[in-house]
Scaffold this active site. Structure first.
Site, PDB file in Angstrom:
ATOM      1  N   LEU A  71      -8.536  -1.899 -14.547  1.00 56.58           N
ATOM      2  CA  LEU A  71      -8.357  -2.594 -13.373  1.00 56.58           C
ATOM      3  C   LEU A  71      -9.275  -1.535 -12.584  1.00 56.58           C
ATOM      4  O   LEU A  71      -9.053  -1.197 -11.176  1.00 56.58           O
ATOM      5  CB  LEU A  71      -6.980  -2.497 -12.808  1.00 56.58           C
ATOM      6  CG  LEU A  71      -6.030  -3.957 -12.832  1.00 56.58           C
ATOM      7  CD1 LEU A  71      -6.783  -4.941 -11.856  1.00 56.58           C
ATOM      8  CD2 LEU A  71      -6.200  -4.502 -14.171  1.00 56.58           C
TER       9      LEU A  71
ATOM     10  N   HIS B 251     -10.906   2.636  -9.416  1.00 56.20           N
ATOM     11  CA  HIS B 251      -9.646   2.034  -9.614  1.00 56.20           C
ATOM     12  C   HIS B 251      -9.305   1.180  -8.555  1.00 56.20           C
ATOM     13  O   HIS B 251      -9.331   1.576  -7.023  1.00 56.20           O
ATOM     14  CB  HIS B 251      -8.528   2.863  -9.930  1.00 56.20           C
ATOM     15  CG  HIS B 251      -7.504   2.177 -10.816  1.00 56.20           C
ATOM     16  ND1 HIS B 251      -6.492   1.462 -10.383  1.00 56.20           N
ATOM     17  CD2 HIS B 251      -7.324   2.172 -12.255  1.00 56.20           C
ATOM     18  CE1 HIS B 251      -5.867   0.921 -11.464  1.00 56.20           C
ATOM     19  NE2 HIS B 251      -6.349   1.305 -12.543  1.00 56.20           N
ATOM     20  N   HIS B 252      -8.623   0.082  -8.790  1.00 53.30           N
ATOM     21  CA  HIS B 252      -8.178  -0.943  -7.749  1.00 53.30           C
ATOM     22  C   HIS B 252      -6.925  -0.349  -6.974  1.00 53.30           C
ATOM     23  O   HIS B 252      -6.679  -0.850  -5.703  1.00 53.30           O
ATOM     24  CB  HIS B 252      -7.775  -2.246  -8.381  1.00 53.30           C
ATOM     25  CG  HIS B 252      -8.009  -3.444  -7.337  1.00 53.30           C
ATOM     26  ND1 HIS B 252      -7.763  -3.301  -6.050  1.00 53.30           N
ATOM     27  CD2 HIS B 252      -8.516  -4.663  -7.658  1.00 53.30           C
ATOM     28  CE1 HIS B 252      -7.913  -4.549  -5.529  1.00 53.30           C
ATOM     29  NE2 HIS B 252      -8.239  -5.371  -6.352  1.00 53.30           N
ATOM     30  N   CYS B 253      -6.085   0.543  -7.546  1.00 54.58           N
ATOM     31  CA  CYS B 253      -5.082   0.996  -6.790  1.00 54.58           C
ATOM     32  C   CYS B 253      -5.540   2.058  -5.568  1.00 54.58           C
ATOM     33  O   CYS B 253      -4.810   2.197  -4.760  1.00 54.58           O
ATOM     34  CB  CYS B 253      -4.230   2.125  -7.666  1.00 54.58           C
ATOM     35  SG  CYS B 253      -4.979   3.582  -8.272  1.00 54.58           S
TER      36      CYS B 253
ATOM     37  N   ASN C  17      -4.915  -0.964  -0.100  1.00 54.27           N
ATOM     38  CA  ASN C  17      -5.043  -2.283  -0.451  1.00 54.27           C
ATOM     39  C   ASN C  17      -4.155  -2.921   0.712  1.00 54.27           C
ATOM     40  O   ASN C  17      -3.150  -2.987   1.032  1.00 54.27           O
ATOM     41  CB  ASN C  17      -4.216  -2.419  -1.786  1.00 54.27           C
ATOM     42  CG  ASN C  17      -5.198  -2.378  -2.860  1.00 54.27           C
ATOM     43  OD1 ASN C  17      -6.222  -3.013  -3.162  1.00 54.27           O
ATOM     44  ND2 ASN C  17      -5.050  -1.071  -3.416  1.00 54.27           N
TER      45      ASN C  17
END
Length: 454
Positions: A23, A136-138, A303
């Site tokens: 991810l 990382h998408h986090c 996000n």
């Protein structure tokens, strides 16, 4: 102590649910002119990256999920450990560049270190060089990622198209939601507090919640677009001129997102037919992230997205009918309150103990997912051309991740006078990823031709 939100944490859970996925998201920039000395490029990137707090931090988790993961300074942080050098083979054409991008992005980031990498790429065709940024998408969504990427340029953080989105025209404000301690007796009170503070919005989004639930629970038509993925990836990209898109917008009274999704619809229809499959009405339910990031939150690394789940009309053959249908379906999703429904849900989840939400997310993400087929995210990029180390950035290609049995994913990026589509696909399931990219370009050409008709 900065903790991850439930949405940030969900990207970790999604990665943990399938050992075949990574991810990480990112972008690759291609610069005109010969590359400066590697040491000078590396030093400049290291100095600029170190300004971003999140790039200096590591993720720390709590035993038994008694608290959300949090960010902590890495006492051994050295940006040069994350900056790598590579050279493309075979003359450095797009195929070589795309293969390199896929190879880098398919590998997971080491969670014991800050969750990012930077690759300086030599030997790009035409005497050019490249810069691949991966994180990382986090850490961040598409808009925040692009803000950080633009921050690596010589001008710092330039003006972007992000100020044009609807959410940016309001001031960022989080609903007043109480946190809950581990005592289960307090959970109902917290949820009641969320419900009463969001009553007005909730009353407008019941239909949206039902549509979202229906989209997730009703299986899509069986096709080669969904199913398990391997660890290997393919990447390709499409490029169209923004003035062509704006011409279509003006002629048919649609948005840029409508045009982009109509082009994607057309290309997926061609792909299904090319694979010997019949496009059905339910063949392409698409997850469309929607930014809820206000202007005063553009530089925050997190996000902030909601979503819609429209069915893209791959069963329709006529390009104009596809465009009009996309516009109608997106408008209906907006009016039904799909975005608001998801935002309310995320807010409510934030009121529960992290252990409960983590365990629930872990269980849900390991269940087969058959309702959503692909996703398409629109990321506003810089309005004007950037320079890195004095070299003009000719193009920026967005790189989305794939997970949860979605075999393809598309990111759309506006940069200067161009619109770029970055396509990530499973290696075995989508050998025709380049044709998928060309199909998007051809669809835009057809719509441009239609603007010339009376």
């Amino acid at each position: 102590m900065e903790r991850l939100s439930p949405l940030d944490s969900a990207f970790l859970e999604a990665e943990d649910s399938d050992r075949h996925v990574s991810l990480a998201l990112g972008a690759v920039a291609v610069m005109d002119g010969p590359m400066p000395e590697f040491d000078s490029v590396g030093a400049a990137i290291a100095e600029r990256v170190a300004r971003v707090e999140r790039f200096r931090q590591v993720l720390q988790v709590h035993r038994l999920d008694l608290g959300a993961p949090h960010w902590a300074e890495d006492p051994t942080f050295d940006p040069h450990r994350h900056i790598h050098r590579a050279a493309l083979p075979h003359g450095g054409d797009d195929q070589a560049l795309f293969r390199f991008v896929a190879d880098v992005m398919e590998r997971r980031l080491d969670r014991d270190r800050p969750l990012w990498e930077c690759w300086i790429i030599e030997g790009v065709a035409g005497g050019r060089w490249g810069l691949l940024m991966k994180m990382h998408h986090c850490i961040a969504d598409g808009i925040a990622t692009m803000q950080m990427f633009a921050g690596l340029s010589d001008s710092g953080s330039p003006d972007t198209f992000a100020t044009d989105i609807r959410a940016s025209r309001v001031t960022a404000s989080a609903p007043d939601v109480r946190g809950v301690v581990l005592n289960p007796l307090e959970w109902p009170g917290a949820l009641w507090h969320v419900a009463t503070t969001l009553t007005d919005t909730a009353s407008r989004s019941v239909a949206g919640a039902l549509q979202i639930a229906g989209g997730l629970l009703n299986p899509a038509a069986e096709s080669s677009l969904t199913g398990p993925v391997t660890t290997m990836r393919r990447f390709s990209a499409a490029h169209v001129r923004l003035r062509d898109v704006e011409r279509i917008q003006s002629r048919f009274d649609v948005t840029l997102n409508d045009v982009a999704l109509a082009a994607i619809t057309s290309s997926y229809r061609d792909a299904l037919i090319r694979r010997g499959e019949e496009p059905q009405k339910t063949s392409l339910r698409t997850l469309v992230p929607v930014s809820v990031r206000a202007t005063d939150a553009m530089n925050l690394t997190d996000n902030r997205v909601s979503l819609m789940l429209p069915l893209l009309p791959v069963d329709k053959d006529d390009p104009l009918e596809q465009l009009q249908s996309v516009r109608h379906r997106l408008t209906r999703s907006k009016k039904a309150g799909q975005r608001e429904a998801v935002s309310i849900f995320v807010t409510a989840v934030g009121a529960l103990p992290f252990a409960l939400t983590a365990w629930a997310a872990r269980a849900l993400m390991r269940l087969p997912q058959r309702g959503v087929v692909t996703f398409a995210t629109n990321v506003p990029g810089p309005r004007r051309r950037l320079k890195i180390m004095g070299c003009r950035v000719a193009r920026i290609l967005p790189i989305p991740p794939i997970a949860l049995q979605l075999r393809t994913g598309i990111a759309i990026l506006s940069y200067a006078d161009s619109l770029y589509f970055g396509i990530t696909a499973d290696y075995d399931a989508a050998p025709d990823v380049d044709e998928l990219a060309r199909g998007i370009e051809q669809a835009i050409d057809r719509l441009v031709a239609l603007t010339e008709r009376p």
